[in-house]
Scaffold this active site. Structure first.
Site, PDB file in Angstrom:
ATOM      1  CE  LYS A 211      -3.461   2.359   2.781  1.00  0.00           C
ATOM      2  NZ  LYS A 211      -4.385   2.326   3.898  1.00  0.00           N
ATOM      3  CD  GLU A 217       9.316  -5.912   7.203  1.00  0.00           C
ATOM      4  OE1 GLU A 217       8.959  -4.850   6.625  1.00  0.00           O
ATOM      5  OE2 GLU A 217       9.217  -6.084   8.425  1.00  0.00           O
ATOM      6  N   GLY A 273      -4.805  -1.821   5.127  1.00  0.00           N
ATOM      7  CA  GLY A 273      -3.998  -2.956   4.651  1.00  0.00           C
ATOM      8  C   GLY A 273      -4.664  -4.294   4.913  1.00  0.00           C
ATOM      9  NE  ARG A 274      -6.425  -3.831  11.057  1.00  0.00           N
ATOM     10  CZ  ARG A 274      -5.746  -2.694  11.216  1.00  0.00           C
ATOM     11  NH1 ARG A 274      -4.586  -2.549  10.603  1.00  0.00           N
ATOM     12  NH2 ARG A 274      -6.218  -1.719  11.957  1.00  0.00           N
ATOM     13  CD  GLU A 359      -1.742  -4.498  11.483  1.00  0.00           C
ATOM     14  OE1 GLU A 359      -0.546  -4.804  11.579  1.00  0.00           O
ATOM     15  OE2 GLU A 359      -2.298  -4.316  10.380  1.00  0.00           O
ATOM     16  CG  HIS A 390      -4.697 -36.198  16.645  1.00  0.00           C
ATOM     17  ND1 HIS A 390      -4.875 -37.413  17.279  1.00  0.00           N
ATOM     18  CD2 HIS A 390      -5.712 -36.079  15.760  1.00  0.00           C
ATOM     19  CE1 HIS A 390      -5.942 -38.015  16.771  1.00  0.00           C
ATOM     20  NE2 HIS A 390      -6.471 -37.222  15.842  1.00  0.00           N
ATOM     21  CE  LYS A 514       5.937  -0.870  10.000  1.00  0.00           C
ATOM     22  NZ  LYS A 514       5.036  -0.018   9.221  1.00  0.00           N
TER      23      LYS A 514
HETATM   24  O1  F6P Z   1       2.242  -4.248   9.870  1.00  0.00           O
HETATM   25  C1  F6P Z   1       1.882  -2.932   9.604  1.00  0.00           C
HETATM   26  C2  F6P Z   1       1.347  -2.764   8.234  1.00  0.00           C
HETATM   27  O2  F6P Z   1       1.207  -1.400   7.998  1.00  0.00           O
HETATM   28  C3  F6P Z   1       0.029  -3.488   7.989  1.00  0.00           C
HETATM   29  O3  F6P Z   1      -1.070  -2.824   8.472  1.00  0.00           O
HETATM   30  C4  F6P Z   1       0.055  -3.633   6.511  1.00  0.00           C
HETATM   31  O4  F6P Z   1      -0.873  -4.560   6.072  1.00  0.00           O
HETATM   32  C5  F6P Z   1       1.490  -4.061   6.310  1.00  0.00           C
HETATM   33  O5  F6P Z   1       2.218  -3.297   7.242  1.00  0.00           O
HETATM   34  C6  F6P Z   1       2.032  -3.872   4.933  1.00  0.00           C
HETATM   35  O6  F6P Z   1       2.010  -2.530   4.536  1.00  0.00           O
HETATM   36  P1  F6P Z   1       2.176  -2.113   3.038  1.00  0.00           P
HETATM   37  O7  F6P Z   1       1.072  -2.705   2.245  1.00  0.00           O
HETATM   38  O8  F6P Z   1       2.148  -0.626   3.030  1.00  0.00           O
HETATM   39  O9  F6P Z   1       3.518  -2.632   2.553  1.00  0.00           O
END
Ligand code: F6P
Length: 550
Positions: A211, A217, A273-274, A359, A390, A514
């Protein structure tokens, strides 16, 4: 309701009435509740779309449900819900509208943000996704060397990974089986390595989903993926255009990364995002299942959106599930909630719900920034049910903790299952029904003793029962049913956040880690001095450097 009375949720008459009622109910057993009311199972069942929800195995009476609905009314859950659907900026700490429901609205709908109808833009992106999907699936879209795309690697994390990855697993039976789909999220290089080491770069498309397009990452993995591609193809930057597309709200950063914005599929800041996998973030999924199936899934979401918006409180499934969670979390001391699907295809379902729920509702200040004095979101966990039986079901059955659970199953196995395996479906579902029964009704010491069990073993073989479950039974795990299920949980989470008076749509709690990771990294690589590093972390960093021979 004014801010003061909202803050003191636990001092409202509705809350106090529930606390008193909880005391009066005491340790009433589900065996008694069922014996007292033969119509209980029918009465405590609701249907929405293809979902049949039996909530009769909960520690509730008509009075409990009435009082819970009153709590929802006093918290004005319906008012906040309507404000969300209208596009008001209910995510106050980020000053954003919350409009994932607009992503699945039909083309004729009108949903306005700041006076502008967003539905035409949503459908324009869906059409662009569909055109691209068709080109990839038909082989018309070629890689840099002219080969057709056979592999799709989604690179994203959190909401830009969990949704498409979970839905891909859930809908595997509907996917293009002649293509390979992988989902890379972890900044651990092993994730990307394992995803690409056996792929032909010439046949591989990377879908970079972010987003913000700033998530470290994702940008790190996307950069490594680009290096891998160019090395494998012995090509220059011009190869990127045929092998990388971006899903983002941030065109500038996408261009900075080197992806042509013509290959970008956009969405908007009013999509959390979620809550984003039915936006452009779903592109990898759409390539896997095709545009028509994707739209069926969106229609499933929309069906439950409409139910949540319009159904009366007594029959409103997300409202009921949300209230039951409040009942256990706030009045029975339950700390966690288990999600136990009896479907191998839902292996990533609980992981997806962890982000959605934890979250969203893992907050300890209210919407006005004041500390809350009541419990908020639960720990959500689970794996497919038969495997769990199990492993950890022992603790649910005989441990000391109250763990409300959802048992989710399907009447029919997916259509392309080999005929020889279809017969196993009854055994799978027998396990689901048996667990719901055992958890609720248990086995008394008398029943155990009557089986001739030696007296000293009777306590060990007794099942107290009274463990609450909701059973969600659907016809089959189709794209529409998956959409219905996810929307059900999205709105359940909404209901709980509204009652707890927290902002369910921000996620400030992920920021500190972060920032600190960025600060600590130079200490690992260059031995840089990090001002203010605590003694424990400094010691660990020193040991790490020693082990790495630095
Ligand atoms: O973990 C924090 C967060 O902002 C989430 O809410 C989001 O889904 C994720 O990081 C990834 O963010 P982006 O889509 O901006 O890379």
């Amino acid at each position: 309701m004014n801010a003061e009375s909202r803050t003191r949720l636990d001092r409202t008459p509705e809350w106090n009435a529930l606390a008193k009622h909880r005391d009066e109910l005491g340790e009433v057993h589900l065996r008694e509740l069922f014996a007292d009311d033969p119509s209980r199972a029918d009465k405590y069942t609701v249907s929405v779309g293809d979902l049949h929800l039996d909530y009769s195995k909960h520690l509730v009476t008509d009075e409990t449900l009435r009082l819970l609905r009153e709590l929802a009314a006093s918290a004005d859950v319906a008012g906040l819900r309507d404000a969300m659907f209208r596009g008001e900026r209910i995510n106050t700490t980020e000053d954003r509208a919350v409009l994932h429901t607009a992503l699945r609205a039909p083309e004729s709908a009108v949903v306005e943000v700041d006076g502008e109808n967003v539905v035409p833009a949503v459908h324009a992106v869906l059409r662009k996704m569909q055109i691209f999907t068709d080109r990839v699936r038909s082989g018309e879209w070629k890689g840099h060397t002219g080969k057709r795309i056979k592999n799709v690697v989604n690179i994203g994390i959190g909401g830009s990974d969990l949704g498409p990855a979970m839905a891909f697993e859930a809908l595997r039976a509907y996917t293009a089986r002649d293509m390979t789909f992988r989902f890379v999220s972890n900044v651990d290089g092993a994730d990307l390595h394992e995803a690409v080491h056996d792929l032909d770069a010439a046949e591989t498309l990377f879908v970079v989903a972010s987003k913000t397009f700033t998530t470290i990452e994702t940008i790190t993995n996307a950069t490594s993926a680009r290096n891998w591609l160019l090395t494998e193809l012995r090509a220059d930057e011009s190869a990127v255009a045929k092998h990388f597309v971006a899903l983002s709200t941030n065109a500038e950063k996408v261009a900075d990364f080197g992806i042509d914005t013509a290959n970008m599929f956009e969405f908007w800041d009013w999509v959390g995002g979620r809550y984003s996998y039915d936006s452009a973030i779903g592109l990898s999924l759409m390539i896997a299942i095709g545009g028509d199936r994707f739209r069926e899934m969106l229609a499933g979401f929309h069906l439950v959106d409409e139910h949540f918006r319009c159904a009366p409180p007594e029959e409103n499934a997300p409202l009921l599930l949300g209230l039951l969670g409040v009942w256990y979390g706030n009045f029975h001391g339950a700390q966690s909630h288990a999600v136990l699907p009896y479907s191998h295809y839902l292996s990533k379902f609980a992981a997806y719900l962890q982000q959605l729920d934890m979250e969203s509702n893992g907050k300890s200040v209210d919407r006005d920034g004041r500390p809350v004095s009541w419990e908020t979101g639960p720990v959500v966990w689970g794996t497919p049910g038969t495997n769990g039986q199990h492993a950890y079901y022992q603790l649910i059955h005989q441990g000391t903790k109250l763990i409300p659970a959802d048992l989710i199953g399907f009447a029919r196995p997916v259509e392309d299952l080999q005929p020889g395996l279809v017969a196993q479906h009854d055994l799978l579902m027998a396990n689901l029904f048996a667990q719901g029964q055992a958890l609720a009704f248990g086995k008394t010491p008398e029943e155990v003793a009557a089986e001739g069990v030696p007296a000293e073993l009777v306590p060990h073989k007794t099942f107290k029962g009274n463990h609450p479950t909701t059973t969600i039974l659907a016809s089959e795990l189709t794209p529409s049913v998956l959409g219905q299920l996810i929307a059900l949980y999205e709105h359940k989470v909404f209901v709980q956040g509204a009652i707890w008076n927290i902002d369910s749509f921000d996620q400030w709690g992920v920021e500190l880690g972060k920032v600190l990771a960025k600060r600590v990294e130079p200490a690992l690589t260059e031995g840089a001095d990090v001002p203010g590093l605590d003694a424990s972390t400094a010691g660990l960093v020193a040991r790490y450097r020693e082990l790495r021979g630095r």
